[in-house]
Each structure stands twice: as structure tokens, then as C-alpha cells.
Design an enzyme around this catalytic site. Structure first.
Site, PDB file in Angstrom:
ATOM      1  N   LEU A   1      49.465  25.230 -20.189  1.00 50.25           N
ATOM      2  CA  LEU A   1      49.151  24.692 -21.506  1.00 50.25           C
ATOM      3  C   LEU A   1      49.042  25.797 -22.543  1.00 50.25           C
ATOM      4  O   LEU A   1      49.530  25.657 -23.663  1.00 50.25           O
ATOM      5  CB  LEU A   1      47.848  23.896 -21.453  1.00 50.25           C
ATOM      6  CG  LEU A   1      47.954  22.551 -20.744  1.00 50.25           C
ATOM      7  CD1 LEU A   1      46.633  21.814 -20.826  1.00 50.25           C
ATOM      8  CD2 LEU A   1      49.052  21.701 -21.347  1.00 50.25           C
TER       9      LEU A   1
ATOM     10  N   SER B   1      38.759  13.918  -9.902  1.00 46.97           N
ATOM     11  CA  SER B   1      38.392  14.100 -11.304  1.00 46.97           C
ATOM     12  C   SER B   1      36.932  13.783 -11.608  1.00 46.97           C
ATOM     13  O   SER B   1      36.354  12.830 -11.091  1.00 46.97           O
ATOM     14  CB  SER B   1      39.258  13.206 -12.173  1.00 46.97           C
ATOM     15  OG  SER B   1      38.728  13.145 -13.472  1.00 46.97           O
TER      16      SER B   1
ATOM     17  N   ARG C   1      28.806  20.424 -14.456  1.00 45.07           N
ATOM     18  CA  ARG C   1      29.326  20.721 -13.123  1.00 45.07           C
ATOM     19  C   ARG C   1      28.460  21.684 -12.321  1.00 45.07           C
ATOM     20  O   ARG C   1      28.249  21.484 -11.129  1.00 45.07           O
ATOM     21  CB  ARG C   1      30.739  21.297 -13.259  1.00 45.07           C
ATOM     22  CG  ARG C   1      31.687  20.267 -13.795  1.00 45.07           C
ATOM     23  CD  ARG C   1      33.044  20.832 -14.132  1.00 45.07           C
ATOM     24  NE  ARG C   1      33.911  19.742 -14.549  1.00 45.07           N
ATOM     25  CZ  ARG C   1      35.170  19.896 -14.920  1.00 45.07           C
ATOM     26  NH1 ARG C   1      35.724  21.097 -14.936  1.00 45.07           N
ATOM     27  NH2 ARG C   1      35.884  18.862 -15.282  1.00 45.07           N
TER      28      ARG C   1
ATOM     29  N   ARG D   1      31.892  25.813 -17.804  1.00 39.87           N
ATOM     30  CA  ARG D   1      32.763  25.026 -18.679  1.00 39.87           C
ATOM     31  C   ARG D   1      32.476  23.546 -18.520  1.00 39.87           C
ATOM     32  O   ARG D   1      32.279  23.061 -17.417  1.00 39.87           O
ATOM     33  CB  ARG D   1      34.231  25.296 -18.333  1.00 39.87           C
ATOM     34  CG  ARG D   1      35.200  24.516 -19.199  1.00 39.87           C
ATOM     35  CD  ARG D   1      36.636  24.904 -18.920  1.00 39.87           C
ATOM     36  NE  ARG D   1      37.090  24.555 -17.583  1.00 39.87           N
ATOM     37  CZ  ARG D   1      37.379  23.317 -17.176  1.00 39.87           C
ATOM     38  NH1 ARG D   1      37.234  22.292 -17.988  1.00 39.87           N
ATOM     39  NH2 ARG D   1      37.793  23.094 -15.939  1.00 39.87           N
TER      40      ARG D   1
ATOM     41  N   LEU E   1      41.685  21.973 -21.043  1.00 42.80           N
ATOM     42  CA  LEU E   1      42.945  21.564 -21.666  1.00 42.80           C
ATOM     43  C   LEU E   1      42.848  21.799 -23.166  1.00 42.80           C
ATOM     44  O   LEU E   1      43.789  22.254 -23.808  1.00 42.80           O
ATOM     45  CB  LEU E   1      43.224  20.095 -21.364  1.00 42.80           C
ATOM     46  CG  LEU E   1      43.258  19.720 -19.877  1.00 42.80           C
ATOM     47  CD1 LEU E   1      43.713  18.281 -19.708  1.00 42.80           C
ATOM     48  CD2 LEU E   1      44.185  20.634 -19.105  1.00 42.80           C
TER      49      LEU E   1
END
Lengths: 248, 671
Positions: free
Chosen positions: B44, B285, B338, B464, B470
Site C-alpha cells: 500500500l 480479523s 490489541r 497500533r 492501511l
């Protein structure tokens, strides 16, 4: 489990290739097919032989790198599955497994199971895009509503991973499922319709120039596509192509 | 030790980027045609940068090790991309995205960079829709959103569970348009093996053609590294098999400082490992945590019975389940960030509540969501006395529409049906927040060498948030670098073509050739994978989810010994002048064996716990936050940027002090 493998070995693009027999033992049913290949390669390295070259990267079925023709089927016996997501539980102790590269004139072998799929890239160069510059000043993303049905169909077409299973499966080595999916994605979206005619003309011309064959509607590509890309995309491509030819 | 200047523009945070753009030096279109830029990596960040720079008129040479730029590992990102569009009207704003990202990063990122990221986030969605990216839409034809961990709004745009794929194919299509115009020269199956620095400036790279083995020299006026993260230093991670640190590490050895290598994200929801042959781990995910509830049995004997195969999860009564995230973090529940979710899973498993044979798995359960959606659908359809079976059927349809491809993926790998029985998950290495140090311009400490996307360190601090990778990759490539690089190149318009006949190119090529020669002629006894697995074990056990001073010291020593052994005993079959995948791996593992040592040193040096960096010595000892990470803002609110000195563990520390003018530093509470 214990397996007899017959693997295509080819030193280089100009070299003659052949099937070579390997016996392998101690394979767990929970292993992925590529992990089984890893075990074989470690064994080969240990005995001073060159390991088998094969393309792979993400190992989660999305990058489209892996490309093995297993027992006469692209990506092996399980439907909707790439080679990397195929697991050894699909095989039985004592099985003989034939492992070959995806074969097509437009996909020459580089080494062993590694093939050159740059023809796919060149088809995309010829029109697989919407001509919009990165400005940050395009209209607001919600300015043009898109019917959910069309957005969903475009998404279904866009899930193609560019692996080439369709080409390897087709008796004519046709790339129409691949090209049809890309043309459809854009044809279904208002943003893509501006250049739709030229896109279909140019991509089809490049597809032909690369030496891919024609479609004779057997539908084998759809059956073997790991992402379930529908044959209707080929129909849509033909419509776009024909419409473009008639109004040019 | 010296201090580093991040070159953040002056002025209020809201105006920094705008006034920077107003005053930045530009290169006129005619001059751009005489300037070459190398972009390494086509994910990306690299893909979007290559396309945009070529649109602007620069001559771009792009490199990727894969057989096509479309296969870069950004393609595997599942859940979504954040943007402060506030389409849901739920209180989102640029400031809130900025705030959430800084807080989520445990106050270890550079404020100005994060604000800029939040500002351009909205442009990304507009740009991608214009490119034909088929984001999910609702029945009115407008874009749909979902929620991710660590935030209280729905700002995540998605394309089923394949958002990364669709965004990457968007960037790839933009590249294709420029390749067709001849503005991007694409080098597939090429790997960068060194960066060439002339008169203190990055002027090119040495690359190996992976098909022929040929060593090539490529010159340019600037070099951009969009080469991703280094999670594969752990051997097992969710990264692609080929993901590596080599480009970044070579730049480091040529003068680019490496920042915060110890900040690694261990993602809470991955499919647990099944055996020693495991080659990689697969992510499920984070979007699943919107509807999935995470639990383990509340009684140890139940956990044991499950591990022994005598009890099924569906047989455990509601009151005997411990939904530990909902219990510990009532405000955020299953959507805590996370790092928090991963540590909580490890804590339960370490206590003996793990639910698979290895004891390292927890449940992610959709039964409640299926009933909830089923009841809603029954009401919509007017089926007021629907049976339980009918409600389940209706609910499964909704869950299938939302997460179908993820459920299929789980089914294929785990051979279990997550519609009927809970998924088993466990944390795995997923993303690296650390990376090459860059200033506000995204330039490294080598003038003319830039690092973008996961390869740099700047935006995510010590942790993060989901759907932010992304966003950062595309922000850097589409909207930030194309401005900032012009500022540097504006002084290069009279330079002319860079020759590859200089001593610097000669020396770099010679080094590359010697190293390859050493590897293929070594004829040792152990394979490359043997060393990679050993390194991975050291990293996971001593530099993983919980770190100690003792363990980190041991890690440094063990990695040094392993590296010495590698160079003595590694065996690389085949030759240098052909497609040789073992040789490719050997070069990458050799670099991981150096990076791993710096990683451990950085973790040892940081005497605090923050985000993904958790030191057992630094935890809250009492109170409501007992057991949570204990940050030390007084002594460690800085970026640790390491300068290479010859031995990784003897790297020289440079500090960039982090200033928080717009956000108050406080304990990161998700309770």
C-alpha cells in the site's frame, strides 16, 4: 502418513523437465500442502540435493502466488481453496500425488513449479484501471450512491487473486475469467463506466496478443477458481466488448 | 547520546500540515521529467507512492521481490481502513481519530505525524472510491462502516474481509496506468540488497534479479523504502513468508537510524499453532470482535476436560464461562486494543485456562451474536413466534454475510465449524510499530532516503490500533510523500542523471557479491530454516509478550552465538546465478539475526511497559489498574533511534524527545 510424490523438476526455462519420484514419511494431517513441501525440501537439503522451487508467499489464500497443479487439478482436490490452504487431511496414507506447475503457453516455466505469469500484468497495463489522478480533491466518497447489488457484484468480481488457475484448467488456456472479472468490476461501478468501451477493447486485444486461447463455454475455470469467480463475468465482458465494437 | 530533531513545523497542530504544504518547495513539471526516484516495495505504501510520483511526472523505478506488485503482503489485510468521515454521525472527527491513535499508541508516537494522518484519512476514502475500490455499502447505496478495537465510534471502511486486497489492487491499478505510460519501470522478482550513498545522499540501490541471479546497479535522485515490517524475525508470524527486514537493515547499516525496534504488535486473534512443522500463522480479523465474545472456562477442571477431549465448549453453562475481557474492561469489553487483549489471553492461558491441546488458546464465540441477529431478523420479517432453530438460521445468514470468508478460512485451516462451535484463537506476531526513523518529511537520517508505511516508525507509537495500518500506508504514499519529497528534490534539478560507474556503486556491488559468494560456498551442515526457527524461539520466549531484564540479556547473548554459528555452519544449496530460493532466505535470515539483537537491546534499554512492549518488572502493583502496563513518561517519553556501529548490541542511542502539547498524557484506561 506416508506418501509417494511425483514432482515436476525443470532446471530452467530452456531445459527439459521431467517427473521425479520422492517418498516422504511422517506427514501430519494438520499440515498444509506447502508445509508438506517444506518438509520434503528440508529432507532434500539435508541429503545435499537442490530443493524444489515453488512460488508462495502469504500462505493464507489471498496473494495468488501459489500455483500447483495437484493430481490434475489446479490447487488440488478441494473446491474454493488455494494450494497454500489445502491441508493434508484431504489425502490418505499411501497416496500417490502428482505435482506439476500451472501449464499454458502464456505461462512459461521458470524453474520446477515456478511459472512466469507476467502476461496477466501486461493485460492489466492495457486497461485494468480507472484514469484518476491522486489529488485528494476527487468528489466525496458518498456523493454518488451505488446500488448495493452492483457494489456487491463488483466486489465479487474484484476478489480474483490473479493466480492463473482458470488458465491452467481451461483446455484452451483461456484467460477470459481473469479478464472478465476485471472488466466486470469496473463496468459495474459508475466510476468505471466512463472508459468502459476502450477498456474492454484494449484488454481483450492484449489478452489475445499474449497467446491465451478462446472460451468455449465449458465452465471448467469457474469450477476450479479458488475464489469462486462466476462465469457471468465472461458474459459481461463479451457484452462490453461487443458493445464497444459496434459503437466505435 | 545526542538528541534528534523531528523537524515538526511550528504552529498549532491543526495548521501544521496545511501551512507546510503552502510553503513547501515544489519542482516544476519539466524538471520532474529529469528526476528519477526508486521505490522499493509495492504494498500500500510503496505502490501508492510509485503511482503518485509517476503521475506527478517523476521517472519511477519500482521494485518488488514478488512476481507481481499485486502480491505484496498488504493484500492480506482483512478488516478495514479508518477514516474520520463521520458518515455515521456518531461523534467522530479528525481530532478524535488523532486522539484515539495517540492514546492507542500509548503516547509514544509523534503528535504532528498522527494529526496529519488523521487529516488525510478522509482523502483516502474519496480517492479509493474514485479508483473503483468496491467498499461495502448499505441498501441506500452509501458506504458502510464498522467498529474496531480501542475506539468508541464506527469509522472503519471495509470490503468484506478483504479490505487490504481491494486497496492494494486499487494502488496496483494506479501503478498499471503509469507502467503503461512508461512512467514507472517495474522490476518484479528483484530484491534490494544494498543502498548506495554518494556524498552523504542516497543515490541508488544494488538489486538482485531473483530469476537470473544478476546483480544490478540502479541510480536515482532519491530512494523510497516501502518495504514493510520485520515481524518474521519471530519466524512464526502473520507476515508473508517472504516479508523481511533486508532493505531497511541495509539502509540502517549505511546510516539510517532504526527506531523503537522492540515495539511489536502481537495480535490477539490468530489461529493457534498446531505443530512443530508450522510455517506461518493466520490472522482472524479484529472485526470479528465486533460480534464475537472471548472467553475461557471459569473452572480449571473444565479447561482440563476440554484439553483432554472429554468436554465440548458448547456444553459449558453460561455461568461457568469467564468472559474475561468483559469482566476486566467493562467500558471497551471485547474491543479493547490489541496489546491489552493479547496480554489478557496470555494471562488466562498461563494460569491454566487454555482450551486446546497446547494450552495456548481461548474461545471466540459467535453464539450470542447469531441469536441477537436472528431475533432482529425475525422481527423484521414479522415472524414473531419463530422457533429457536429458525432464529439461529436467520442469525447465521447475517453472520455469514458479515464474516463469511473469514469463517470459511477458519474452517479450512482448523477443520472446525465456527457457526456451530466457538473459534479457538491465540495471539501471534502481526505488525511492527518500530522501524526506520524518519522526520516529519518521512526522510531517514540518510538524506534522500525515505521510509514509508510499516517500514517507518512514526505513527503508531508502542501499539497500533486496528485498521490504522492501511490508513498509514496509503496516507504516506498517496498524500504525504509526494509533497515532502518535492521539497528535497527541488534542490536536485540541476544534478542530471546519476552515474552508476562511481566508486560507491562499485563498493556496494562488491559487498553484495562477496556476501552471496560466502553463502553459496559455505557448504555447512544446517539449513537456513533451522536457524530461522531457532531465532524465532529465542524471540518469542524472551522478546515476546512479556519481557524481563534477565531474559533480554540472555536473548542478546543467544542471538550473537546463533549468528556466529549461522555463518560457520549454514548450508545453501544451488548457485548464485539462478533462481535460488534458499539463497534468498539465507540473506534475509542473516539480517534478522542482526536485527533480533538490536531488538532485544532496545527492549532491555526501555525500563517501562508501554503498548506492545511489556516488561514484567514494570506493572501497576495495586489499585484499579493492578497488573496493567506501567509507563514512565518522566524518563521514557522519547523515541529510541539507534545508530549502527558494527555490532547490533553496541548500537549508539539517539533520542527524539516526544512532546505532547495537544493531548494530556495519562494512564491508558479501557476499564
Amino acid at each position: 502418513m506416508k506418501l509417494n510424490l511425483k514432482v515436476w523438476r525443470q532446471q530452467g526455462p530452456q531445459e527439459k523437465g521431467r517427473m521425479v519420484d520422492y517418498q516422504i514419511d511422517g506427514i501430519s494431517e494438520h499440515m498444509s500442502f506447502l508445509e508438506m513441501m517444506d518438509v520434503l525440501n528440508q529432507k532434500l537439503i539435508g541429503s545435499g540435493e537442490e530443493p524444489i522451487a515453488f512460488d508462495h508467499d502469504c500462505r493464507e489464500g489471498i496473494c495468488g502466488s501459489c500455483s500447483m497443479f495437484i493430481n490434475g487439478e489446479a490447487h488440488g482436490p478441494v473446491k474454493g481453496t488455494t494450494t497454500c490452504q489445502l491441508h493434508m487431511r484431504s489425502f490418505k496414507d499411501g497416496d500417490t500425488i502428482y505435482i506439476e506447475p500451472f501449464r499454458a503457453n502464456a505461462f512459461p516455466v521458470i524453474k520446477d513449479l515456478v511459472i512466469d505469469r507476467s502476461a496477466f500484468d501486461r493485460i492489466q497495463h492495457s486497461g485494468g484501471y480507472i484514469s484518476v489522478n491522486t489529488s485528494g480533491n476527487t468528489q466525496d466518497a458518498n456523493a454518488t450512491p451505488i446500488a448495493k447489488e452492483h457494489a456487491d457484484l463488483a466486489m465479487d468480481a474484484a476478489t480474483c487473486i490473479g493466480c492463473g488457475a482458470c488458465v491452467a484448467t481451461c483446455k484452451n488456456s483461456s484467460a477470459m475469467l481473469f479478464v472478465g472479472a476485471k472488466i466486470s468490476q469496473y463496468a459495474l461501478l459508475p466510476q468505471g463506466q466512463v472508459e468502459a468501451k476502450d477498456r474492454a477493447q484494449n484488454m481483450v486485444a492484449q489478452m489475445d496478443a499474449e497467446g491465451f486461447g478462446n472460451c468455449t463455454n465449458t465452465g471448467a475455470c469457474e469450477v476450479e477458481c479458488p475464489k469462486g469467480i462466476s462465469l457471468t463475468n465472461i458474459a459481461r465482458m463479451n457484452r462490453e466488448f461487443l458493445g464497444g465494437s459496434l459503437t466505435k | 547520546m545526542s538528541t534528534l530533531d523531528g523537524k515538526t513545523p511550528a504552529g498549532p497542530i491543526k495548521d501544521k500540515w496545511t501551512s507546510y504544504k503552502d510553503k513547501v518547495n515544489l519542482v516544476n513539471p519539466a524538471n520532474k521529467r529529469n528526476i528519477d526516484v526508486i521505490v522499493v516495495g509495492t504494498g500500500l505504501a510503496g505502490g501508492s507512492a510509485a503511482a503518485t510520483l509517476a503521475e506527478q511526472g517523476y521517472n519511477v523505478k519500482a521494485f518488488c521481490y514478488q512476481d507481481s506488485p499485486r502480491r505484496a503482503h498488504s493484500i492480506a489485510a482483512q478488516g478495514g481502513i479508518n477514516a474520520a468521515k463521520n458518515y455515521q454521525g456518531d461523534g467522530d472527527s479528525i481530532y478524535r481519530l488523532f486522539y484515539d491513535t495517540v492514546k492507542g499508541g500509548d503516547y509514544r508516537s509523534r503528535e504532528a505525524n498522527v494529526h496529519r494522518l488523521a487529516e488525510v484519512s478522509t482523502n483516502i476514502i474519496d480517492q479509493c472510491v474514485a479508483q473503483g475500490v468496491p467498499f461495502a455499502r448499505d441498501y441506500g447505496g452509501l458506504l458502510d462502516n464498522r467498529s474496531f478495537g480501542g475506539v468508541l465510534v464506527s469509522r472503519t471502511f471495509y470490503a468484506k474481509g478483504q479490505t487490504g486486497q481491494q486497496l492494494l489492487l486499487g494502488a496496483y491499478s494506479a501503478m498499471n496506468r503509469q507502467i503503461a505510460r512508461g512512467k514507472i519501470q517495474m522490476f518484479n522478482r528483484h530484491e534490494m540488497l544494498d543502498i548506495v550513498v554518494i556524498d552523504g545522499k542516497a543515490r541508488g540501490i544494488i538489486a538482485r534479479n531473483l530469476v537470473t541471479g544478476e546483480i544490478e546497479r540502479h541510480s536515482a535522485h532519491a530512494v523510497v523504502l516501502g518495504t514493510g515490517g520485520y515481524g518474521n524475525v519471530f519466524y512464526l508470524s502473520t507476515n508473508a513468508m517472504g516479508s523481511n527486514v533486508t532493505a531497511g537493515w541495509k539502509a540502517h547499516k549505511r546510516g539510517a537510524y532504526f527506531a523503537n525496534p522492540c515495539y511489536t504488535q502481537i495480535h490477539p486473534t490468530c489461529i493457534p499453532r498446531s505443530g512443530d512443522y508450522q510455517s506461518k500463522l493466520t490472522l482472524m480479523s479484529e472485526s470479528l470482535r465486533n460480534d464475537g465474545r472471548i472467553w475461557v472456562p471459569a473452572k480449571k477442571e473444565d479447561a482440563q476436560a476440554i484439553r483432554d477431549g472429554q468436554l465440548k465448549p458448547t456444553e459449558i453453562k453460561e455461568e461457568d464461562r469467564d468472559y474475561y475481557l468483559e469482566r476486566r474492561y467493562p467500558a471497551f469489553g471485547n474491543l479493547v486494543p490489541r496489546d491489552v487483549a493479547s496480554r489478557a489471553a496470555k494471562e488466562r492461558c498461563d494460569e491454566g485456562y487454555g482450551v486446546n491441546a497446547t494450552g495456548e488458546a481461548v474461545y471466540l464465540d459467535f453464539a450470542a451474536a447469531i441469536i441477537r441477529y436472528g431475533k432482529e431478523q425475525a422481527t423484521i420479517k414479522g415472524e414473531n413466534d419463530a422457533s429457536e432453530a429458525r432464529i439461529k438460521e436467520l442469525g447465521k445468514e447475517i453472520v455469514k454475510a458479515k464474516y463469511g470468508n473469514l469463517f470459511d478460512m477458519y474452517k479450512q485451516i482448523a477443520a472446525d465449524n465456527p457457526y456451530e462451535t466457538p473459534m479457538m484463537i491465540y495471539p501471534a506476531v502481526h505488525y511492527t510499530m518500530g522501524g526506520i526513523w524518519v522526520d516529519y518529511n518521512l526522510m531517514t537520517t540518510i538524506p534522500g532516503c525515505y521510509a514509508i508505511g510499516e517500514a517507518n516508525f512514526s505513527d503508531h507509537g508502542a501499539n497500533r490500533l486496528g485498521a490504522s495500518a492501511l490508513m498509514q500506508g496509503l496516507a504516506d504514499g498517496y498524500f504525504v510523500l509526494p509533497y515532502t519529497i518535492g521539497d528535497y528534490l527541488s534542490s536536485d534539478i540541476r544534478t542530471g542523471k546519476i552515474s552508476t560507474d562511481s566508486n560507491e556503486f562499485e563498493e556496494a556491488e562488491k559487498n553484495v557479491r562477496e556476501r552471496i559468494e560466502k553463502l553459496v560456498s559455505n557448504k555447512g551442515t544446517q539449513s537456513v530454516d533451522y536457524y530461522h526457527r531457532k531465532l524465532g524461539n529465542i524471540m518469542w520466549n524472551k522478546c515476546g509478550m512479556a519481557r524481563t531484564e534477565k531474559g533480554l540479556k540472555e536473548a542478546i547473548q543467544e542471538i550473537t552465538e546463533l549468528r556466529n554459528d549461522f555463518w560457520k555452519n549454514v548450508s545453501v544449496p544451488g548457485g548464485a546465478n539462478e533462481l535460488n530460493q534458499e539463497l534468498e532466505k539465507a540473506g534475509r535470515v542473516a539480517d534478522f539475526l542482526e536485527l533480533g539483537e538490536l531488538f532485544a537491546k532496545d527492549a532491555l534499554d526501555r525500563n517501562e511497559s508501554c503498548g506492545g512492549h511489556f516488561r514484567e518488572e514494570y506493572v501497576e502493583k495495586s489499585g484499579e489498574q493492578q497488573g496493567e502496563a506501567l509507563r514512565d513518561d518522566k524518563n521514557f517519553a522519547y523515541v529510541a533511534a539507534w545508530e549502527y556501529t558494527g555490532v547490533p548490541s553496541e548500537a549508539k542511542l539517539h533520542k527524539e524527545q516526544l512532546e505532547f502539547n495537544d493531548i494530556e498524557l495519562k494512564q491508558r484506561s479501557y476499564k
